[in-house]
Enzyme design. Structure first.
Site, mmCIF file in Angstrom:
data_model
loop_
_atom_site.group_PDB
_atom_site.id
_atom_site.type_symbol
_atom_site.label_atom_id
_atom_site.label_comp_id
_atom_site.label_asym_id
_atom_site.label_seq_id
_atom_site.Cartn_x
_atom_site.Cartn_y
_atom_site.Cartn_z
ATOM 1 N N ASP A 173 -5.892 1.541 0.132
ATOM 2 C CA ASP A 173 -6.470 2.711 -0.521
ATOM 3 C C ASP A 173 -7.918 2.538 -0.937
ATOM 4 O O ASP A 173 -8.920 3.320 -0.748
ATOM 5 C CB ASP A 173 -5.570 3.176 -1.581
ATOM 6 C CG ASP A 173 -4.184 3.797 -1.227
ATOM 7 O OD1 ASP A 173 -4.224 4.057 0.023
ATOM 8 O OD2 ASP A 173 -3.211 3.841 -1.845
ATOM 9 N N ASP A 198 1.665 7.280 -11.690
ATOM 10 C CA ASP A 198 2.263 6.045 -11.605
ATOM 11 C C ASP A 198 2.403 5.708 -13.005
ATOM 12 O O ASP A 198 1.676 5.527 -13.845
ATOM 13 C CB ASP A 198 1.310 4.894 -10.906
ATOM 14 C CG ASP A 198 1.322 5.148 -9.516
ATOM 15 O OD1 ASP A 198 2.088 6.091 -8.795
ATOM 16 O OD2 ASP A 198 0.740 4.606 -8.537
#
Length: 350
Positions: free
Chosen positions: A303, A26
């Protein structure tokens, strides 16, 4: 009625967690409207990378304030699980695939290891998977490039299959079923035969619809199925179940199952109670709310919940404690940007 906590058998010979999924790097940065227009992008949308977007990732690295962290749903969960469990590096490992030592592979491997995760990464002749996170006026745009993460080889998995067999918990994401459904089924079958607690996250509503048949094919090998109310609801629609959320969850829990454990379905509902179902029982777990002024980013909450849940699962079969640990983990994550691991040690007490 059997108690949901008493009907589940666990493997406690090891405290090891294994993740399986699509690792991404990311890369996050503040950008201008001109930057978005240059690449034909709009805020609050996800655009899967095309040829015209490839230079974008390099440009982000040139922005002095950019940051990069390991990403991908399953890897996010594993990172938060290690933090919650305060586990050693050799106790938490992740199996995935990156490019042939390209720049982004090096960055992803280094940052994964820095988070205390042993990266068991195959290398293939594709660009390393990554996701650009573009921020502009507190809104965002995501540009994922799946790349090498979709090309994990069975040969590489077989070289590390003993890691799976000797784990306490195996965790995977439905997103990984897109490119590697048969490989996922193989790994979960091996895990069940080795009495490993197997976990799968539904990932998104679209993923549930797109890969419903693949989910059903591995569902017999799943001990724990995680989703939010929209994902579980969509599963129920595809399943042909028209009842309440509780009825849907119990129908999923009762679906054909192999192995020594009954299936458990866990459904998060944001600030509303977390729901936990087996085929014979149902639990509601109250969620402690977070002051809205402290909330920075809710994107990784699901998550993080899974990470806290499976970290607590290492300590025994108290599913209420597991849900509370998941909610604590999510509460910490949403007070930070992205899937950043908090700098402090967890202060979770049941």
């Amino acid at each position: 009625m059997k108690n949901i906590i008493s009907i589940i058998k666990y493997k406690f010979a090891t405290k090891k967690i294994i993740g399986l999924g699509s690792p991404l790097l990311d890369i996050q940065a503040e950008v201008s409207q001109e930057f978005l227009q240059k690449y034909g992008l709009k805020l609050n949308n996800t655009f899967f990378a095309e040829e015209k977007h490839l230079q974008l990732y390099e440009e982000l690295l040139q922005i002095p304030t950019h940051s990069h962290v390991p990403g991908g749903s399953a890897l996010n969960t594993i990172r938060l699980a290690r933090w919650m469990a305060q586990a050693q590096r050799d106790e938490v490992k992740f199996i995935g695939c990156v490019g042939m030592r390209d720049k982004f592979a090096k960055m992803l491997i280094e940052s994964t290891n820095q988070d205390g995760i042993t990266a068991l990464f195959d290398e293939q002749q594709y660009p390393t998977g990554k996701c650009a996170v573009l921020l502009c006026n507190k809104d965002r745009c995501l540009i994922p490039l799946i790349g090498a993460s979709a090309h994990l080889s069975k040969e590489f998995v077989d070289k590390h299959i003993e890691e799976v067999k000797t784990a306490a918990i195996l965790f995977c994401e439905v997103y990984f079923l897109y490119p590697r459904a048969e490989l996922t089924k193989y790994v979960f079958k091996v895990a069940q035969e080795s009495n490993v607690n197997t976990c799968l996250s539904l990932s998104s509503v679209n993923a549930v619809s797109d890969r419903f048949n693949e989910i059903l094919s591995i569902l017999p090998y799943i001990d724990y199925l995680f989703g939010n109310e929209e994902e579980v609801g969509q599963f129920g629609k595809n399943f042909g179940c028209k009842g309440s959320l509780e009825q849907i969850m119990q129908k999923i829990a009762a679906f054909n199952k192999v192995g020594v454990r009954d299936r458990v379905v866990v459904c998060t509902q944001g600030h509303k109670p977390t729901l936990i179902a087996s085929k014979n029982d149902f639990l509601n777990v109250i969620v402690e709310t977070v002051d809205s002024s402290k909330i920075v980013d809710t994107n990784s909450a699901g998550d993080s919940f899974c990470g806290g849940f499976i970290a607590q699962l290492l300590n025994g079969p108290d599913l209420i404690k597991c849900a509370k640990a998941g909610n604590y983990s999510a509460a910490q994550t949403i007070q930070h940007e992205g899937s950043t691991i908090p700098k402090y040690q967890p202060d979770f007490k049941c």
